[in-house]
Write an enzyme that holds these catalytic residues in place. Sequence first.
Site, short mmCIF file in Angstrom:
data_model
loop_
_atom_site.label_atom_id
_atom_site.label_comp_id
_atom_site.label_asym_id
_atom_site.label_seq_id
_atom_site.Cartn_x
_atom_site.Cartn_y
_atom_site.Cartn_z
N ASP A 1 -9.77 3.72 -2.95
CA ASP A 1 -10.81 2.74 -2.79
C ASP A 1 -11.35 2.21 -3.81
OD1 ASP A 1 -8.13 2.12 -1.72
OD2 ASP A 1 -9.67 2.07 -0.04
N GLY B 1 -3.55 4.88 -8.32
CA GLY B 1 -3.11 5.28 -9.52
C GLY B 1 -2.42 7.18 -9.15
N ASP C 1 0.67 -1.29 -0.39
CA ASP C 1 0.02 -0.14 -0.09
C ASP C 1 0.70 1.34 0.01
OD1 ASP C 1 -2.23 1.80 0.28
OD2 ASP C 1 -3.01 0.37 1.47
#
Length: 402
Positions: free
Chosen positions: A212, A191, A156
Amino acid sequence: MKNKKTHLCAIFGLLLLPAGMSAQENAAVSGNLALTPPMGWNSWNKFGCNVSEDLIKQTADAMVKSGMKDVGYQYVVIDDCWQVSRDAQGNIAADTQRFPSGIKALADYVHSLGLKFGIYSDAGSKTCEGRPGGLGHEYQDALKYAAWGVDYLKYDWCNTSTQDAKASYANMRAALDAAGRPIVLSICEWGKHQPWLWGKEVGGNLWRTTDDIQDRWEGKKEWKPGNCCSYGVMDIVDVEAGLYSYAGPGHWNDPDMLEVGNGGMSDTEYRSHFSLWAILAAPLIAGNDLRNMRSEIRDILTNREVIAVDQDPLGRQGQRVRKEGDLEVWAKQLSDGGRAVILLNRGNAAQKMVVTWEQIGYPDHLNAAVRDLWEHRDLGKMTGQFGATVPSHGVAMVTVRP
Ligand code: GLA
């Protein structure tokens, strides 16, 4: 020469290059991963931080019993919150209340069912839920993951401050390869730094393209005032439409995990969500409670004909070839020369829709066999076009084969 190098590695490089491997040999470790989009399950969309070894074991059991394993689902991935701290040597430590048997035992259990095991960390100092991140511990963590039997790492992007995204993910891929185990690297930086431009080069196997997903058909929603946004299914699809050229075997755009079965959309909308992910050659990572699925939801997740479109070995991401207001035509080239086609109706009333052969790259005089992938029915040979009445927020999904 090779022996000498290996020898030197053994003396000086043990920490970085275990088993005396050269950098080139290391890269080969992960070279053949995710040749088709990864399929599996991840805890986050349904369970958030409420993860435990019981949940993961029961989910793995359910993946087998429900028939999902038989149709290709493979990776069982624990998302955030399995980790609580680092010990005095910097080793990452799991939550012993929730994972009393430890992560290795859990991975062994998942493997014993013929499935693969995945885990989550973060490129920054802390995960999005404030657990210890990987920054500065990349090689140490990679060795631990390899020792545990991890097959998939979702990495992440929270709490990364001024870190360079490309360099951070390249570093983690190098660490995983140095640990000597083939581990799928799932880049999750939403992104922000256009990972489709560099994700393949750094050895990422998939990369998130948006913030998300949430369990709704359309509309972005601020997380909190000034902090944009979670995405609906249609918002994600609109981003993916421009990214088809970046996907291929081993490296995929990731429109985020599935919400199919989580209760926020109708079954018609879930069928559209699943169909679109398949035509996008997206990773199919279920995000619902596999232990308690209605049969309608299981039938969506296990539709072999739709999954075959996703998993087609050519590895092309489908394109939006027509858009007229709420009505869209999507097409994906398949390895046998056929096309998968979706007629998508984003509007509020049923509509008659048509796709012409010319729109999907065939001459209009061509006679081609059309098969409906949700009705599981051959519709016969057609010349020049196919039409259907498509319900609101629904799809017709067919293959067209000359
Ligand atoms: C980020 C990711 C999500 C999930 C959470 C966990 O928001 O994008 O997919 O992993 O973190 O905290």
